[in-house]
Design an enzyme around this catalytic site. Structure first.
Site, PDB file in Angstrom:
ATOM      1  N   SER A  71       0.838  -1.040  -0.031  1.00  0.00           N
ATOM      2  CA  SER A  71      -0.133   0.011   0.056  1.00  0.00           C
ATOM      3  C   SER A  71       0.962   1.163  -0.050  1.00  0.00           C
ATOM      4  O   SER A  71       2.101   1.227   0.429  1.00  0.00           O
ATOM      5  CB  SER A  71      -0.644   0.020   1.198  1.00  0.00           C
ATOM      6  OG  SER A  71      -1.665   1.372   1.396  1.00  0.00           O
TER       7      SER A  71
ATOM      8  N   TYR B 246      -2.544  -0.268  10.521  1.00  0.00           N
ATOM      9  CA  TYR B 246      -2.570  -0.701   9.089  1.00  0.00           C
ATOM     10  C   TYR B 246      -1.230  -0.534   8.471  1.00  0.00           C
ATOM     11  O   TYR B 246      -0.753  -1.121   7.598  1.00  0.00           O
ATOM     12  CB  TYR B 246      -3.700  -0.060   8.513  1.00  0.00           C
ATOM     13  CG  TYR B 246      -3.612  -0.365   6.945  1.00  0.00           C
ATOM     14  CD1 TYR B 246      -4.095  -1.744   6.548  1.00  0.00           C
ATOM     15  CD2 TYR B 246      -3.554   0.580   5.857  1.00  0.00           C
ATOM     16  CE1 TYR B 246      -4.276  -2.029   5.179  1.00  0.00           C
ATOM     17  CE2 TYR B 246      -3.693   0.298   4.611  1.00  0.00           C
ATOM     18  CZ  TYR B 246      -3.952  -1.114   4.203  1.00  0.00           C
ATOM     19  OH  TYR B 246      -4.188  -1.363   3.032  1.00  0.00           O
TER      20      TYR B 246
END
Length: 265
Positions: A145, A158
């Site tokens: 990501s 995250y």
């Protein structure tokens, strides 16, 4: 003329039941690849399997798998190996996030995110590496990501998982050079999938950045086009990756100037 580079190749995809994973499966099937579809939602996997076998002359295996369960990973992969003799591509796509400030994150959620996003990814990769090393061929594609490059508020856990994925991927890439196995990190920004039904339960983030979201098909196309090529990273969208590069060079400046935008989650 259609690209037939993947014809007859065996491609394993985790998190294949929807979103980017399902789109990758469709695009690979179009090129004649045989597929192993892994996810928790077996009903969706079976529906996707039937769709692909109806439209394309390919072999499709669908197996229920919770990648947070390492024992289950070993058992499922061993069953898969009884049906395929080699693994050409592994796409570690399974993952999820929950957006909360650090002091609000529950330990249970923290453990679950690391179990799926990090430990599960490592365990799946470990299962296929011996086969790829033995054949001196293959491709590991890890979906990380942009959060793994530039952390923002409300994504501390995250972002930590995706930083871990990038660290592992970069090290693995160097190790696999000796075995002619390619390793690619994919760093997308927000994608219009059901990821945000869990990650952004308030709806604030989607409301603020909805018009900038990537489409699953477009992300999948970039990934499939990179398969079995020596691609180090895929960074999407380009403008967001420029921000990540700028952050690496001038972190304090970016944190100061971007403070207001970062809190839009």
């Amino acid at each position: 003329m259609a690209d037939r580079r993947l014809k007859g190749k065996n491609i394993i995809i985790t998190g294949a039941s929807s979103g980017v994973g399902a789109e990758i499966a469709r695009l690979c099937a179009q090129q004649g690849a045989n597929l192993v579809l892994l996810a928790r939602r077996i009903d969706k996997l079976i529906a996707l399997k039937e769709e692909l076998q109806h439209h394309f002359q390919v072999d499709v295996i669908a197996c229920q798998l919770d990648v947070s369960n390492t024992t289950e990973i070993e058992e499922v992969f061993q069953e898969v190996f009884k049906q395929i003799d080699r693994v050409d591509v592994l796409v570690n796509n399974a993952g999820f996030g929950i957006f909360r400030e650090a002091h609000e994150a529950e330990v249970k959620e923290i453990k679950e995110m690391f179990a799926v996003n990090v430990i599960g990814l490592l365990a799946c990769t470990k299962m296929v590496l011996p086969k790829m090393i033995a054949t001196r061929s293959g491709h590991i594609i890890n979906i990380a990501s942009q959060a793994g490059k530039m952390a923002t508020p409300k994504s501390s856990v995250y972002a930590a998982t995706k930083h871990a994925v990038l660290g592992y991927t970069n090290s693995l890439r160097m190790e696999m050079v000796r075995s002619n196995v390619y390793v690619t990190a994919v760093n997308p920004g927000p994608i219009a999938t059901d990821f945000f039904t869990v990650a952004d339960q308030s709806g604030t983030y989607v409301k603020n950045v909805g018009k900038y979201m990537l489409q699953p098909h477009d992300v999948a196309k970039k990934i499939v086009n990179s398969m079995l090529t020596q691609t180090r990273e895929i960074n999407l969208p380009r403008w967001m990756n420029i921000g990540s590069v700028f952050y690496t060079l001038f972190p304090q400046l970016v944190e100061r100037l971007g403070k207001k935008a970062f809190f839009k989650k």
